[in-house]
Write a protein that holds these residues in place. Structure first.
Motif, short mmCIF file in Angstrom:
data_model
loop_
_atom_site.label_atom_id
_atom_site.label_comp_id
_atom_site.label_asym_id
_atom_site.label_seq_id
_atom_site.Cartn_x
_atom_site.Cartn_y
_atom_site.Cartn_z
N ASP A 234 62.49 -28.00 19.66
CA ASP A 234 62.74 -27.67 18.68
C ASP A 234 61.47 -26.46 18.80
O ASP A 234 61.45 -26.24 17.81
CB ASP A 234 62.29 -29.16 17.57
N ASP A 235 60.97 -26.66 19.38
CA ASP A 235 59.75 -25.73 19.60
C ASP A 235 59.82 -24.05 19.27
O ASP A 235 59.75 -23.22 18.89
CB ASP A 235 58.49 -25.57 20.38
N GLU A 236 60.73 -24.50 20.61
CA GLU A 236 61.93 -22.66 21.33
C GLU A 236 62.86 -22.41 19.71
O GLU A 236 62.75 -21.66 19.81
CB GLU A 236 62.57 -23.86 22.52
N ILE A 237 63.19 -23.69 19.23
CA ILE A 237 64.31 -22.71 18.19
C ILE A 237 63.15 -22.69 16.77
O ILE A 237 64.07 -21.37 16.84
CB ILE A 237 64.87 -24.19 17.41
N TRP A 238 62.31 -23.03 16.63
CA TRP A 238 61.39 -22.05 16.26
C TRP A 238 60.91 -21.68 16.42
O TRP A 238 60.38 -20.27 14.95
CB TRP A 238 60.22 -23.55 15.44
N ASP A 239 60.29 -20.87 17.17
CA ASP A 239 59.54 -19.79 17.58
C ASP A 239 60.85 -18.25 18.10
O ASP A 239 60.78 -17.55 17.35
CB ASP A 239 59.28 -20.25 19.31
N GLU A 240 61.91 -19.31 18.20
CA GLU A 240 63.35 -18.58 17.41
C GLU A 240 63.31 -17.23 16.30
O GLU A 240 63.09 -16.37 16.20
CB GLU A 240 64.16 -18.39 18.64
N LEU A 241 63.41 -18.52 15.76
CA LEU A 241 63.26 -17.89 14.34
C LEU A 241 62.95 -17.49 13.61
O LEU A 241 62.99 -16.33 13.18
CB LEU A 241 63.48 -19.46 13.86
N ASP A 242 61.34 -17.14 14.40
CA ASP A 242 60.13 -16.57 14.04
C ASP A 242 60.45 -15.09 14.61
O ASP A 242 60.06 -14.21 13.93
CB ASP A 242 58.90 -17.10 14.13
N ARG A 243 61.17 -14.88 15.54
CA ARG A 243 61.05 -14.09 15.86
C ARG A 243 61.99 -12.93 14.91
O ARG A 243 62.02 -12.08 15.39
CB ARG A 243 61.58 -14.12 17.70
N ARG A 244 62.87 -13.80 14.96
CA ARG A 244 64.33 -12.61 13.64
C ARG A 244 64.02 -12.96 12.49
O ARG A 244 64.50 -11.48 11.53
CB ARG A 244 65.63 -13.14 14.12
#
Length: 390
Positions: A234-244
């Motif tokens: 879940d943290d990796e998903i949120w991090d990737e959403l932040d990047r994009r």
């Protein structure tokens, strides 16, 4: 068992068609392959055109929509790290509303059940027979085979359903485009951030942030078609959403518990043969749009408004003129909408082998939609939706 109209599928198209026919005193039975719990738990898109909202109000199933729907007055684009707002409300006050498709389905089911009208869940339809003059539906429930005779069959059972396969000539009249990517979608208990709502074009791929209610967010990441939803925490998903989705002002999506995950392949599909004899198809049985246009549910509403009136005239007035013209009239709305959804996909996704030339062409399209008066008007009108045939 006999009914006037057998409706295959308890998605938005089938349920709304049942509601429309009910308003004319026409009896219906809805057969649904999945369980009631499964149907209610399905999470789909939820950006409603003004015409869809008005239709749900017209047929008395918009109480919760009016309470919970979230206005979507602008569309935000993000590219080159800069966010632009594109106004969506037109001079007539038309706008988009965020309200989850699962809520629409739940509202329709509860109203139908409150009125004592039948939905047969876990009904596996095996064949549609006699569609030329004396239609019937063969299905099984709990291992028992049953037959439902009727005066007309409406196939609202989706892309993989039996209805389109039962239409003579449908395969030859079908057109399909597969896109080389998928959408990884999450539903989160997180208050949508109004400063990050919209579409992002990045070298890492598309991202989308939208509202499903005042407290729920629906977000997507472009991924490979074979993406495994367990491959990211879940943290990796949120991090990737932040990047994009993060912009020049540091705006980020609001995080919260992720309550649902899914992956959907992107495809565009149109079947131009939508009726034969006493069988007609509507919704995803007849067409699929890429989710970037948020048009699937809205197209289905246009279909069933038209089909409902055609069936009413066929059964009550003995007038088949509108039914005979159903495919042509429906396609006048379907093809431009599918085309628009494909343009949206082409403008925001990163394609395999994409060159810098391709990227700059995408940015030119986004500049046109966001900054040019003609482009802005074109984008707004396409998003707000075409008028109904009836």
């Amino acid at each position: 068992m006999h009914t006037q109209v057998a409706i295959i599928g308890a998605g938005p198209a089938g349920l709304l068609l049942g509601r429309i026919l009910q308003s004319h005193g026409i009896g219906t039975v809805i057969l649904e392959r999945r369980s009631r719990d499964y149907v209610l738990a399905r999470v789909r898109a939820g950006m409603l055109e003004q015409g869809t909202v008005d239709t749900l109000r017209e047929y008395g199933v918009a109480e919760r929509l009016d309470e919970m729907g979230v206005a979507h007055p602008t569309m935000q684009f993000l590219w080159n790290g800069v966010r632009r707002d594109v106004p969506l409300e037109d001079e007539d006050g038309r706008r988009l509303t965020n309200y989850g498709q699962s809520y629409v389905v739940e509202d329709l089911i509860k109203h139908r059940e409150a009125d004592g009208l039948p939905i047969v869940f876990e009904a596996e339809v095996s064949s549609l027979d006699g569609i030329e003059d004396s239609p019937s539906v063969t299905y099984s429930v709990d291992g028992e085979t049953k037959t439902l005779t009727c005066d007309f069959i409406a196939g609202c059972d989706g892309y993989l359903g039996v209805s389109r396969r039962s239409l003579p000539g449908a395969e030859a009249a079908s057109y399909l485009k597969e896109f080389p990517f998928a959408w990884f979608g999450i539903l989160a208990e997180a208050t949508p951030n109004p400063h990050t709502r919209g579409f992002s074009n990045t070298p890492r791929g598309l991202a989308v942030s939208s509202a499903r209610s005042a407290t729920r967010s629906r977000l997507y990441l472009q991924v490979d078609p074979e993406f495994d939803i367990t491959s990211m925490s879940d943290d990796e998903i949120w991090d990737e959403l932040d990047r994009r989705l993060s912009d020049q002002d540091g705006n980020k999506v609001t995080r919260g518990p992720i309550i649902e995950k899914s992956v959907a392949r992107l495809r565009a599909f149109v079947c131009e043969k939508m009726r034969h004899g006493k069988l007609a198809i509507a919704g995803d049985a007849a067409h699929i749009v890429p989710p970037s246009g948020a048009k699937g549910l809205n197209l289905a509403v246009g279909d069933v408004r038209l089909l409902g009136e055609a069936i009413r005239r066929h059964l009550l007035d003995k007038d088949d003129a509108l039914l005979d013209d159903y495919s042509r009239l429906a396609l006048e709305r379907i093809w431009p909408t599918v085309h628009w959804s494909c343009l949206m996909s082409e403008a925001f996704h990163t394609f395999p082998g994409q060159t810098e030339f391709d990227t700059r062409r995408q940015h030119q399209t986004l500049d046109f939609w966001a900054h040019d008066e003609i482009g802005n008007r074109w984008f707004r009108e396409a998003m707000l939706g075409l008028p109904y045939a009836v």
